[in-house]
Design a protein around this motif. Structure first.
Motif, PDB file in Angstrom:
ATOM      1  N   UNK A  42     -49.922  23.580 -20.419  1.00 47.84           N
ATOM      2  CA  UNK A  42     -50.318  23.754 -19.016  1.00 47.84           C
ATOM      3  C   UNK A  42     -51.592  24.590 -18.923  1.00 47.84           C
ATOM      4  N   UNK A  43     -52.559  24.071 -18.197  1.00 51.96           N
ATOM      5  CA  UNK A  43     -53.809  24.773 -17.983  1.00 51.96           C
ATOM      6  C   UNK A  43     -54.876  24.486 -19.022  1.00 51.96           C
ATOM      7  N   UNK A  44     -54.521  23.860 -20.120  1.00 51.77           N
ATOM      8  CA  UNK A  44     -55.482  23.495 -21.160  1.00 51.77           C
ATOM      9  C   UNK A  44     -55.808  22.014 -20.970  1.00 51.77           C
ATOM     10  N   UNK A  45     -56.931  21.733 -20.318  1.00 49.68           N
ATOM     11  CA  UNK A  45     -57.255  20.354 -19.963  1.00 49.68           C
ATOM     12  C   UNK A  45     -57.327  19.428 -21.171  1.00 49.68           C
ATOM     13  N   UNK A  46     -57.903  19.904 -22.263  1.00 48.26           N
ATOM     14  CA  UNK A  46     -58.000  19.063 -23.456  1.00 48.26           C
ATOM     15  C   UNK A  46     -56.618  18.750 -24.023  1.00 48.26           C
ATOM     16  N   UNK A  47     -55.769  19.751 -24.106  1.00 48.23           N
ATOM     17  CA  UNK A  47     -54.416  19.548 -24.636  1.00 48.23           C
ATOM     18  C   UNK A  47     -53.601  18.649 -23.713  1.00 48.23           C
ATOM     19  N   UNK A  48     -53.747  18.817 -22.407  1.00 45.36           N
ATOM     20  CA  UNK A  48     -53.043  17.955 -21.449  1.00 45.36           C
ATOM     21  C   UNK A  48     -53.502  16.509 -21.608  1.00 45.36           C
ATOM     22  N   UNK A  49     -54.812  16.320 -21.758  1.00 46.85           N
ATOM     23  CA  UNK A  49     -55.364  14.975 -21.929  1.00 46.85           C
ATOM     24  C   UNK A  49     -54.814  14.339 -23.208  1.00 46.85           C
ATOM     25  N   UNK A  50     -54.844  15.085 -24.300  1.00 49.81           N
ATOM     26  CA  UNK A  50     -54.377  14.556 -25.577  1.00 49.81           C
ATOM     27  C   UNK A  50     -52.889  14.220 -25.538  1.00 49.81           C
ATOM     28  N   UNK A  51     -52.107  15.039 -24.876  1.00 46.19           N
ATOM     29  CA  UNK A  51     -50.680  14.762 -24.735  1.00 46.19           C
ATOM     30  C   UNK A  51     -50.458  13.479 -23.946  1.00 46.19           C
ATOM     31  N   UNK A  52     -51.229  13.294 -22.888  1.00 47.07           N
ATOM     32  CA  UNK A  52     -51.112  12.075 -22.076  1.00 47.07           C
ATOM     33  C   UNK A  52     -51.506  10.840 -22.883  1.00 47.07           C
ATOM     34  N   UNK A  53     -52.557  10.951 -23.674  1.00 47.54           N
ATOM     35  CA  UNK A  53     -52.995   9.822 -24.503  1.00 47.54           C
ATOM     36  C   UNK A  53     -51.927   9.483 -25.541  1.00 47.54           C
ATOM     37  N   UNK A  54     -51.408  10.504 -26.197  1.00 47.62           N
ATOM     38  CA  UNK A  54     -50.366  10.259 -27.206  1.00 47.62           C
ATOM     39  C   UNK A  54     -49.141   9.616 -26.581  1.00 47.62           C
ATOM     40  N   UNK A  55     -48.819  10.008 -25.365  1.00 48.77           N
ATOM     41  CA  UNK A  55     -47.673   9.413 -24.669  1.00 48.77           C
ATOM     42  C   UNK A  55     -47.913   7.931 -24.432  1.00 48.77           C
TER      43      UNK A  55
ATOM     44  N   UNK B 158     -34.293  14.205 -13.662  1.00 54.12           N
ATOM     45  CA  UNK B 158     -34.082  14.789 -12.332  1.00 54.12           C
ATOM     46  C   UNK B 158     -33.906  16.306 -12.414  1.00 54.12           C
ATOM     47  N   UNK B 159     -33.257  16.765 -13.473  1.00 53.01           N
ATOM     48  CA  UNK B 159     -33.010  18.190 -13.664  1.00 53.01           C
ATOM     49  C   UNK B 159     -34.273  18.935 -14.093  1.00 53.01           C
ATOM     50  N   UNK B 160     -35.286  18.193 -14.545  1.00 51.87           N
ATOM     51  CA  UNK B 160     -36.534  18.820 -14.958  1.00 51.87           C
ATOM     52  C   UNK B 160     -36.611  19.155 -16.435  1.00 51.87           C
ATOM     53  N   UNK B 161     -35.635  18.685 -17.206  1.00 52.72           N
ATOM     54  CA  UNK B 161     -35.647  18.932 -18.648  1.00 52.72           C
ATOM     55  C   UNK B 161     -36.740  18.130 -19.349  1.00 52.72           C
TER      56      UNK B 161
ATOM     57  N   UNK C 106     -42.743  21.124 -23.808  1.00 51.12           N
ATOM     58  CA  UNK C 106     -44.006  20.624 -24.363  1.00 51.12           C
ATOM     59  C   UNK C 106     -45.087  20.605 -23.293  1.00 51.12           C
ATOM     60  N   UNK C 107     -44.699  20.219 -22.077  1.00 46.11           N
ATOM     61  CA  UNK C 107     -45.656  20.241 -20.970  1.00 46.11           C
ATOM     62  C   UNK C 107     -46.075  21.663 -20.635  1.00 46.11           C
ATOM     63  N   UNK C 108     -45.121  22.573 -20.626  1.00 52.60           N
ATOM     64  CA  UNK C 108     -45.421  23.967 -20.315  1.00 52.60           C
ATOM     65  C   UNK C 108     -46.357  24.582 -21.349  1.00 52.60           C
ATOM     66  N   UNK C 109     -46.217  24.157 -22.602  1.00 52.16           N
ATOM     67  CA  UNK C 109     -47.032  24.717 -23.687  1.00 52.16           C
ATOM     68  C   UNK C 109     -48.512  24.371 -23.542  1.00 52.16           C
TER      69      UNK C 109
END
Length: 80
Positions: free
Chosen positions: A44-57, A22-25, A39-42
């Protein structure tokens, strides 16, 4: 990136995890999977990195026999 189980093993209660979210941490990315806000901020804006992070999650909570395929695998293995 961590699971709810990881948080519990580290001593965080469900209420504490909910407050962090809730606090956004951290942000819940799927059932039982969380990613720290930095980790999300790092990525942000890099579609490939965002995709890979989502897959790893998602892979965090799936059986070990499940693997990433197609474009996700290309990204994970740094293929051209």
């Amino acid at each position: 990136m961590f699971t709810a189980g990881d948080a519990a093993r580290a001593g965080l209660s469900r209420d504490q995890l909910a407050r962090l979210t809730k606090r956004g941490s951290c942000q819940r990315t799927g059932r039982g999977v969380y990613i720290w806000a930095d980790a999300l901020a790092a990525v942000a804006g890099d579609e490939d990195a965002e995709h890979l992070l989502a897959v790893r999650a998602r892979l965090q909570v799936l059986p070990a026999s499940i693997v990433a395929g197609h474009w996700s695998a290309v990204l994970a293995h740094h293929l051209p």
